[in-house]
Scaffold this active site. Structure first.
Site, PDB file in Angstrom:
ATOM      1  CE1 TYR A 115      -4.299  -2.077   5.242  1.00 28.64           C
ATOM      2  CE2 TYR A 115      -3.450   0.105   4.691  1.00 28.64           C
ATOM      3  CZ  TYR A 115      -3.943  -1.130   4.297  1.00 28.64           C
ATOM      4  OH  TYR A 115      -4.074  -1.420   2.951  1.00 28.64           O
ATOM      5  CB  SER A 154      -0.833  -0.020   1.287  1.00 28.11           C
ATOM      6  OG  SER A 154      -1.416   1.231   1.536  1.00 28.11           O
TER       7      SER A 154
HETATM    8  P1  NDP Z   1     -11.311  -5.885  -0.434  1.00 26.20           P
HETATM    9  O1  NDP Z   1     -11.839  -5.753   0.945  1.00 26.20           O
HETATM   10  O2  NDP Z   1     -12.244  -5.682  -1.568  1.00 26.20           O
HETATM   11  O3  NDP Z   1     -10.580  -7.286  -0.622  1.00 26.20           O
HETATM   12  C1  NDP Z   1      -9.894  -7.927   0.418  1.00 26.20           C
HETATM   13  C2  NDP Z   1      -9.806  -9.390   0.086  1.00 26.20           C
HETATM   14  O4  NDP Z   1      -9.089 -10.062   1.131  1.00 26.20           O
HETATM   15  C3  NDP Z   1     -11.178 -10.051  -0.023  1.00 26.20           C
HETATM   16  O5  NDP Z   1     -11.209 -10.849  -1.163  1.00 26.20           O
HETATM   17  C4  NDP Z   1     -11.254 -10.904   1.237  1.00 26.20           C
HETATM   18  O6  NDP Z   1     -11.994 -12.089   0.936  1.00 26.20           O
HETATM   19  C5  NDP Z   1      -9.794 -11.243   1.458  1.00 26.20           C
HETATM   20  N1  NDP Z   1      -9.506 -11.657   2.831  1.00 26.20           N
HETATM   21  C6  NDP Z   1      -9.655 -10.961   3.975  1.00 26.20           C
HETATM   22  N2  NDP Z   1      -9.312 -11.723   5.025  1.00 26.20           N
HETATM   23  C7  NDP Z   1      -8.940 -12.930   4.527  1.00 26.20           C
HETATM   24  C8  NDP Z   1      -8.500 -14.142   5.107  1.00 26.20           C
HETATM   25  N3  NDP Z   1      -8.351 -14.278   6.427  1.00 26.20           N
HETATM   26  N4  NDP Z   1      -8.203 -15.176   4.296  1.00 26.20           N
HETATM   27  C9  NDP Z   1      -8.363 -15.060   2.953  1.00 26.20           C
HETATM   28  N5  NDP Z   1      -8.773 -13.946   2.352  1.00 26.20           N
HETATM   29  C10 NDP Z   1      -9.062 -12.888   3.120  1.00 26.20           C
HETATM   30  O7  NDP Z   1     -10.110  -4.843  -0.513  1.00 26.20           O
HETATM   31  P2  NDP Z   1      -8.959  -4.572  -1.616  1.00 26.20           P
HETATM   32  O8  NDP Z   1      -9.249  -5.258  -2.871  1.00 26.20           O
HETATM   33  O9  NDP Z   1      -8.762  -3.121  -1.627  1.00 26.20           O
HETATM   34  O10 NDP Z   1      -7.710  -5.230  -0.877  1.00 26.20           O
HETATM   35  C11 NDP Z   1      -6.740  -6.015  -1.544  1.00 26.20           C
HETATM   36  C12 NDP Z   1      -5.367  -5.626  -1.030  1.00 26.20           C
HETATM   37  O11 NDP Z   1      -5.033  -4.320  -1.491  1.00 26.20           O
HETATM   38  C13 NDP Z   1      -5.223  -5.593   0.481  1.00 26.20           C
HETATM   39  O12 NDP Z   1      -4.004  -6.198   0.854  1.00 26.20           O
HETATM   40  C14 NDP Z   1      -5.206  -4.114   0.800  1.00 26.20           C
HETATM   41  O13 NDP Z   1      -4.531  -3.837   1.995  1.00 26.20           O
HETATM   42  C15 NDP Z   1      -4.480  -3.579  -0.418  1.00 26.20           C
HETATM   43  N6  NDP Z   1      -4.671  -2.156  -0.667  1.00 26.20           N
HETATM   44  C16 NDP Z   1      -5.894  -1.659  -1.017  1.00 26.20           C
HETATM   45  C17 NDP Z   1      -6.059  -0.297  -1.206  1.00 26.20           C
HETATM   46  C18 NDP Z   1      -7.389   0.290  -1.521  1.00 26.20           C
HETATM   47  O14 NDP Z   1      -7.538   1.532  -1.472  1.00 26.20           O
HETATM   48  N7  NDP Z   1      -8.381  -0.482  -1.896  1.00 26.20           N
HETATM   49  C19 NDP Z   1      -4.943   0.648  -1.100  1.00 26.20           C
HETATM   50  C20 NDP Z   1      -3.701   0.010  -0.734  1.00 26.20           C
HETATM   51  C21 NDP Z   1      -3.579  -1.324  -0.539  1.00 26.20           C
HETATM   52  P3  NDP Z   1     -12.944 -12.897   1.952  1.00 26.20           P
HETATM   53  O15 NDP Z   1     -13.595 -11.896   2.838  1.00 26.20           O
HETATM   54  O16 NDP Z   1     -13.888 -13.590   1.010  1.00 26.20           O
HETATM   55  O17 NDP Z   1     -12.031 -13.849   2.655  1.00 26.20           O
END
Ligand code: NDP
Length: 243
Positions: free
Chosen positions: A154, A141
């Site tokens: 975070y 991030s």
């Molecule tokens: P979302 O919340 O849309 O996606 C997060 C994903 O992580 C979901 O598919 C969720 O699936 C999965 N997840 C959460 N906990 C678990 C777990 N214990 N085991 C397996 N899967 C898990 O957010 P983003 O798409 O934005 O996030 C993706 C990445 O991008 C993250 O690492 C986030 O920190 C990073 N990021 C995002 C930014 C943004 O502005 N969106 C900016 C910077 C970084 P499920 O709940 O089905 O398990």
């Protein structure tokens, strides 16, 4: 350079950046396995791709459980003969000030964002060594470069992901590449799970200008598409500044 028939595991493939990545990589000819906890969401992502004739599958996975991660990677290797790329994308961001003492949420961020990435590396690395190539892509991030109020834990997890990815690059053997992708604000479900009222309200303005998740998927595609001798170590992708 084509990514056709590359076997790619994307954690957190059920929404946001992960789902967009699963779609883009499959559309470009990769064999993509989406993994996360919510199988209904994974099913939707994968069945839409299959209907269009692309190769995609899904696995239920909680990245905080190393055994589950190991089983997932091993099952993929057995089914497709190898694993070319793992995208350690799963992450959570329940922001709050430290003084709010949301200990459970601190632990969840550490478990998913740091241990989840380490589990992906730990499961994929031995198999990639055996096959003498592989690519580990970790999603950090802009919070891996700067700390903002309510985001101390975070950001700490994302600084850790950056450190781990750099360590991986320095220790690389067996043609294993590593890439850190650091998104700026991107449309997804990430901010929906913030329980702290102040932090949640602050995010509404902060996240007003957001990239589509496909922009981060494009960065991932770019890193994977490079010839074997090119290692894209780090990419930061932000929304353009606007007045
Ligand atoms: P979302 O919340 O849309 O996606 C997060 C994903 O992580 C979901 O598919 C969720 O699936 C999965 N997840 C959460 N906990 C678990 C777990 N214990 N085991 C397996 N899967 C898990 O957010 P983003 O798409 O934005 O996030 C993706 C990445 O991008 C993250 O690492 C986030 O920190 C990073 N990021 C995002 C930014 C943004 O502005 N969106 C900016 C910077 C970084 P499920 O709940 O089905 O398990």
């Amino acid at each position: 350079m084509s990514i056709k028939n590359k076997v790619v595991l994307v954690t957190g493939g059920s929404s946001g950046i992960g789902a967009a990545t699963v779609e883009l990589l499959a559309e470009n000819g990769a064999i993509v396995i989406a993994a996360a906890r919510r199988t209904d969401k994974l099913e939707t992502v994968v069945s839409t791709l299959r209907q269009k004739g692309y190769t995609a599958d899904y696995k239920q996975l909680d990245v905080t459980d190393f055994e589950q991660m190991q089983d997932t990677v091993q099952e993929i290797t057995k089914a497709y003969g190898r694993i070319d790329v793992i995208v350690n994308n799963a992450g959570v961001m329940p922001l709050s000030k430290l003084e709010a003492l949301k200990i459970d949420e601190w632990n969840r961020m550490i478990d998913v964002n740091i241990k989840g990435v380490l589990h992906g590396i730990g499961a994929a690395l031995p198999l990639m060594k055996e096959q003498h190539n592989g690519h580990i892509i970790n999603i950090a991030s802009i919070g891996a470069y700067e700390v903002t109020p309510t985001a101390a834990v975070y950001c700490a997890t994302k600084y850790a992901v950056r450190a781990i990815t750099e360590g991986l690059r320095q220790e690389a053997t067996h043609n294993i590449r590593s890439t850190l992708i650091s998104p700026g604000v991107t449309e997804s479900e990430l901010a929906d799970h913030i329980t702290d009222k102040q932090a949640s309200e602050a995010m509404i303005e902060y996240r007003r200008q957001a990239l589509p998740a496909s922009a981060i998927a494009q960065a991932i595609l770019y890193a994977i598409s490079q010839p074997a001798e090119i290692d894209v170590s780090e990419l930061i992708v932000r929304p353009s500044l606007s007045s």
